[in-house]
Design a protein around this motif. Sequence first.
Motif, PDB file in Angstrom:
ATOM      1  N   LEU A 140      40.555  42.216  48.694  1.00  0.00           N
ATOM      2  CA  LEU A 140      40.841  42.163  47.260  1.00  0.00           C
ATOM      3  C   LEU A 140      40.337  43.423  46.556  1.00  0.00           C
ATOM      4  O   LEU A 140      40.983  43.935  45.637  1.00  0.00           O
ATOM      5  CB  LEU A 140      40.212  40.917  46.638  1.00  0.00           C
ATOM      6  CG  LEU A 140      40.864  39.576  46.999  1.00  0.00           C
ATOM      7  CD1 LEU A 140      40.049  38.420  46.437  1.00  0.00           C
ATOM      8  CD2 LEU A 140      42.302  39.518  46.479  1.00  0.00           C
ATOM      9  N   GLY A 141      39.183  43.910  46.985  1.00  0.00           N
ATOM     10  CA  GLY A 141      38.674  45.155  46.425  1.00  0.00           C
ATOM     11  C   GLY A 141      39.589  46.325  46.710  1.00  0.00           C
ATOM     12  O   GLY A 141      39.806  47.191  45.839  1.00  0.00           O
ATOM     13  N   GLU A 142      40.157  46.357  47.912  1.00  0.00           N
ATOM     14  CA  GLU A 142      41.111  47.408  48.251  1.00  0.00           C
ATOM     15  C   GLU A 142      42.368  47.285  47.402  1.00  0.00           C
ATOM     16  O   GLU A 142      42.967  48.290  47.011  1.00  0.00           O
ATOM     17  CB  GLU A 142      41.462  47.315  49.738  1.00  0.00           C
ATOM     18  CG  GLU A 142      42.614  48.204  50.184  1.00  0.00           C
ATOM     19  CD  GLU A 142      42.412  49.658  49.822  1.00  0.00           C
ATOM     20  OE1 GLU A 142      43.418  50.323  49.521  1.00  0.00           O
ATOM     21  OE2 GLU A 142      41.257  50.141  49.834  1.00  0.00           O
ATOM     22  N   THR A 143      42.765  46.068  47.079  1.00  0.00           N
ATOM     23  CA  THR A 143      43.916  45.855  46.210  1.00  0.00           C
ATOM     24  C   THR A 143      43.661  46.445  44.829  1.00  0.00           C
ATOM     25  O   THR A 143      44.521  47.132  44.254  1.00  0.00           O
ATOM     26  CB  THR A 143      44.217  44.346  46.100  1.00  0.00           C
ATOM     27  OG1 THR A 143      44.659  43.866  47.362  1.00  0.00           O
ATOM     28  CG2 THR A 143      45.276  44.068  45.050  1.00  0.00           C
ATOM     29  N   VAL A 144      42.485  46.193  44.283  1.00  0.00           N
ATOM     30  CA  VAL A 144      42.130  46.756  42.976  1.00  0.00           C
ATOM     31  C   VAL A 144      42.096  48.276  43.041  1.00  0.00           C
ATOM     32  O   VAL A 144      42.599  48.974  42.143  1.00  0.00           O
ATOM     33  CB  VAL A 144      40.768  46.204  42.499  1.00  0.00           C
ATOM     34  CG1 VAL A 144      40.324  46.899  41.216  1.00  0.00           C
ATOM     35  CG2 VAL A 144      40.851  44.696  42.285  1.00  0.00           C
ATOM     36  N   THR A 145      41.536  48.818  44.110  1.00  0.00           N
ATOM     37  CA  THR A 145      41.454  50.269  44.265  1.00  0.00           C
ATOM     38  C   THR A 145      42.830  50.897  44.338  1.00  0.00           C
ATOM     39  O   THR A 145      43.106  51.915  43.677  1.00  0.00           O
ATOM     40  CB  THR A 145      40.657  50.618  45.534  1.00  0.00           C
ATOM     41  OG1 THR A 145      39.343  50.076  45.437  1.00  0.00           O
ATOM     42  CG2 THR A 145      40.570  52.123  45.733  1.00  0.00           C
ATOM     43  N   ALA A 146      43.716  50.299  45.146  1.00  0.00           N
ATOM     44  CA  ALA A 146      45.064  50.849  45.289  1.00  0.00           C
ATOM     45  C   ALA A 146      45.799  50.846  43.946  1.00  0.00           C
ATOM     46  O   ALA A 146      46.455  51.835  43.579  1.00  0.00           O
ATOM     47  CB  ALA A 146      45.846  50.040  46.319  1.00  0.00           C
ATOM     48  N   ALA A 147      45.683  49.747  43.211  1.00  0.00           N
ATOM     49  CA  ALA A 147      46.343  49.669  41.914  1.00  0.00           C
ATOM     50  C   ALA A 147      45.756  50.673  40.926  1.00  0.00           C
ATOM     51  O   ALA A 147      46.479  51.294  40.133  1.00  0.00           O
ATOM     52  CB  ALA A 147      46.235  48.261  41.356  1.00  0.00           C
ATOM     53  N   THR A 148      44.438  50.855  40.971  1.00  0.00           N
ATOM     54  CA  THR A 148      43.779  51.797  40.068  1.00  0.00           C
ATOM     55  C   THR A 148      44.230  53.223  40.339  1.00  0.00           C
ATOM     56  O   THR A 148      44.525  53.998  39.402  1.00  0.00           O
ATOM     57  CB  THR A 148      42.253  51.691  40.218  1.00  0.00           C
ATOM     58  OG1 THR A 148      41.834  50.364  39.919  1.00  0.00           O
ATOM     59  CG2 THR A 148      41.550  52.669  39.286  1.00  0.00           C
ATOM     60  N   LEU A 149      44.293  53.606  41.620  1.00  0.00           N
ATOM     61  CA  LEU A 149      44.723  54.966  41.958  1.00  0.00           C
ATOM     62  C   LEU A 149      46.177  55.198  41.568  1.00  0.00           C
ATOM     63  O   LEU A 149      46.538  56.281  41.088  1.00  0.00           O
ATOM     64  CB  LEU A 149      44.528  55.202  43.465  1.00  0.00           C
ATOM     65  CG  LEU A 149      43.078  55.244  43.944  1.00  0.00           C
ATOM     66  CD1 LEU A 149      43.012  55.388  45.460  1.00  0.00           C
ATOM     67  CD2 LEU A 149      42.321  56.391  43.275  1.00  0.00           C
ATOM     68  N   ALA A 150      47.012  54.170  41.779  1.00  0.00           N
ATOM     69  CA  ALA A 150      48.415  54.312  41.392  1.00  0.00           C
ATOM     70  C   ALA A 150      48.549  54.482  39.881  1.00  0.00           C
ATOM     71  O   ALA A 150      49.355  55.283  39.394  1.00  0.00           O
ATOM     72  CB  ALA A 150      49.205  53.098  41.866  1.00  0.00           C
TER      73      ALA A 150
ATOM     74  N   SER B 168      48.669  38.690  52.532  1.00  0.00           N
ATOM     75  CA  SER B 168      49.209  38.576  51.171  1.00  0.00           C
ATOM     76  C   SER B 168      48.282  39.224  50.157  1.00  0.00           C
ATOM     77  O   SER B 168      48.741  39.852  49.192  1.00  0.00           O
ATOM     78  CB  SER B 168      49.450  37.107  50.826  1.00  0.00           C
ATOM     79  OG  SER B 168      48.248  36.354  50.894  1.00  0.00           O
ATOM     80  N   ALA B 169      46.960  39.093  50.354  1.00  0.00           N
ATOM     81  CA  ALA B 169      46.020  39.723  49.423  1.00  0.00           C
ATOM     82  C   ALA B 169      46.186  41.234  49.417  1.00  0.00           C
ATOM     83  O   ALA B 169      46.198  41.873  48.347  1.00  0.00           O
ATOM     84  CB  ALA B 169      44.587  39.349  49.797  1.00  0.00           C
ATOM     85  N   ALA B 170      46.330  41.829  50.608  1.00  0.00           N
ATOM     86  CA  ALA B 170      46.531  43.277  50.671  1.00  0.00           C
ATOM     87  C   ALA B 170      47.896  43.675  50.114  1.00  0.00           C
ATOM     88  O   ALA B 170      48.046  44.726  49.481  1.00  0.00           O
ATOM     89  CB  ALA B 170      46.389  43.753  52.111  1.00  0.00           C
ATOM     90  N   ALA B 171      48.911  42.815  50.326  1.00  0.00           N
ATOM     91  CA  ALA B 171      50.255  43.126  49.832  1.00  0.00           C
ATOM     92  C   ALA B 171      50.331  43.076  48.315  1.00  0.00           C
ATOM     93  O   ALA B 171      51.208  43.720  47.716  1.00  0.00           O
ATOM     94  CB  ALA B 171      51.273  42.156  50.436  1.00  0.00           C
ATOM     95  N   ILE B 172      49.441  42.314  47.675  1.00  0.00           N
ATOM     96  CA  ILE B 172      49.411  42.315  46.198  1.00  0.00           C
ATOM     97  C   ILE B 172      49.137  43.721  45.687  1.00  0.00           C
ATOM     98  O   ILE B 172      49.763  44.185  44.721  1.00  0.00           O
ATOM     99  CB  ILE B 172      48.355  41.324  45.679  1.00  0.00           C
ATOM    100  CG1 ILE B 172      48.781  39.886  45.977  1.00  0.00           C
ATOM    101  CG2 ILE B 172      48.146  41.497  44.169  1.00  0.00           C
ATOM    102  CD1 ILE B 172      47.692  38.858  45.700  1.00  0.00           C
ATOM    103  N   GLY B 173      48.203  44.415  46.321  1.00  0.00           N
ATOM    104  CA  GLY B 173      47.915  45.787  45.922  1.00  0.00           C
ATOM    105  C   GLY B 173      49.121  46.692  46.093  1.00  0.00           C
ATOM    106  O   GLY B 173      49.425  47.527  45.224  1.00  0.00           O
ATOM    107  N   ALA B 174      49.827  46.532  47.234  1.00  0.00           N
ATOM    108  CA  ALA B 174      51.040  47.321  47.441  1.00  0.00           C
ATOM    109  C   ALA B 174      52.076  46.997  46.374  1.00  0.00           C
ATOM    110  O   ALA B 174      52.760  47.887  45.857  1.00  0.00           O
ATOM    111  CB  ALA B 174      51.601  47.043  48.842  1.00  0.00           C
ATOM    112  N   GLY B 175      52.207  45.716  46.037  1.00  0.00           N
ATOM    113  CA  GLY B 175      53.154  45.320  45.004  1.00  0.00           C
ATOM    114  C   GLY B 175      52.824  45.907  43.644  1.00  0.00           C
ATOM    115  O   GLY B 175      53.719  46.313  42.889  1.00  0.00           O
TER     116      GLY B 175
END
Length: 395
Positions: free
Chosen positions: A227-237, A297-304
């Motif tokens: 979940l933290g990686e998801t937040v990070t990915a979204a933040t960088l994007a 799915s948790a990691a895919a949320i970040g990709a989404g």
Amino acid sequence: MSSEAAAPHPDPDQHRPVRRMAARSRAEPHRTATWLELFFDLCFVVAVAQAGRELAHAVADHHLGTGLSGYLLAFFAIWWAWMNFSWFASAYDVDDVPYRITTLIQIVGVLVLAAGVPRIFADQDVTLAVAGYVLMRVAMITQWLRAARSERGSARTMALRYALGIAVCQVGWCLLLLVPDDVRPYLIPLGVIAEVAVPVWAEAPAKSTWHPHHIAERYGLFTIIVLGETVTAATLAMQSALDEHEALGELLPIAAGGLLICFGAWWIYFATPIHGLLRANRQAFLWGYGHYLVFGSAAAIGAGLEVAIEHAVGAAHLSAEAATAAVTVPTALFLFTVWALHSRHVKQGSEQAVLPAAAAAVLACTAAGQGGVLLAGLVTAAAVAVGIVLHTRRA
């Protein structure tokens, strides 16, 4: 009795560089994750981030089929290697020098796998990814052989079965590299089935002594990291989008919705202590295997969220509904899977319907187009609030 006499005797093997790999007790008190396990998890997130990033790029470029198949394969390799190490460590972690070195070799393997992930998506080249995966799994074979050397009877048979089953699977993955590219998609599912069957076959003679509290904590920690990686990915994007387009008005609703989804996902996953459910191998295997969907799915949320952000600034040429679906579909899958693995075992009455209904409502948010991510976040937050109210009334 004096305090000196009452003090526990120190373990004579505690400071030896090489120790006997004896099985640990399921009743061991205060069992928690070690510093090495935490380091192991953090290194695995590198591969998770690579898989999520490549999935986002594939979806944004209209390559959904290729992106999804590559993501499922890459995430299986990441999840399965992590899962096997975690359950083995729960039963046999001796924290001596050979154990630490072998674990560090597994970390090297996942880094090699992470380096190979982009090639899986770009041209279906699995060579580097297979090399990293096999390196991790061969290291796991040596761990099971060490355990077999210290065990007797049916427990020794179990450890040897693990070593043999993993070895046969790795030979299969290496042979996979020799077959034509157009044949590989038909053979890969067979390799996956063989891998997931090994623990079932290996533990037929005896059960490994994994620790319920420790396993529940390990899975919880990895969920937090993903979940933290998801937040990070979204933040960088979002940072990249703001630097290039300065579209704050379009990005703020996505940011708010994404944060609500991540916060809600954390709350829902940890709402119920789960270690009490992990009493036997049958329940534990179903629970452990089911986390492929939870983690994936948790990691895919970040990709989404990356896809939704790119669409909002015009960098992804998708329909608004398709970009929103990149967030709502994995969010709905996460909610439903957590209900199936956790919540349904402890919820009563109308509480049982909260997460399935929330998953359906999140999917419905796809029709809202660009505003669907914020709506999905609000639905997730509402699910948390309703769950709290119903639980309070029952209590």
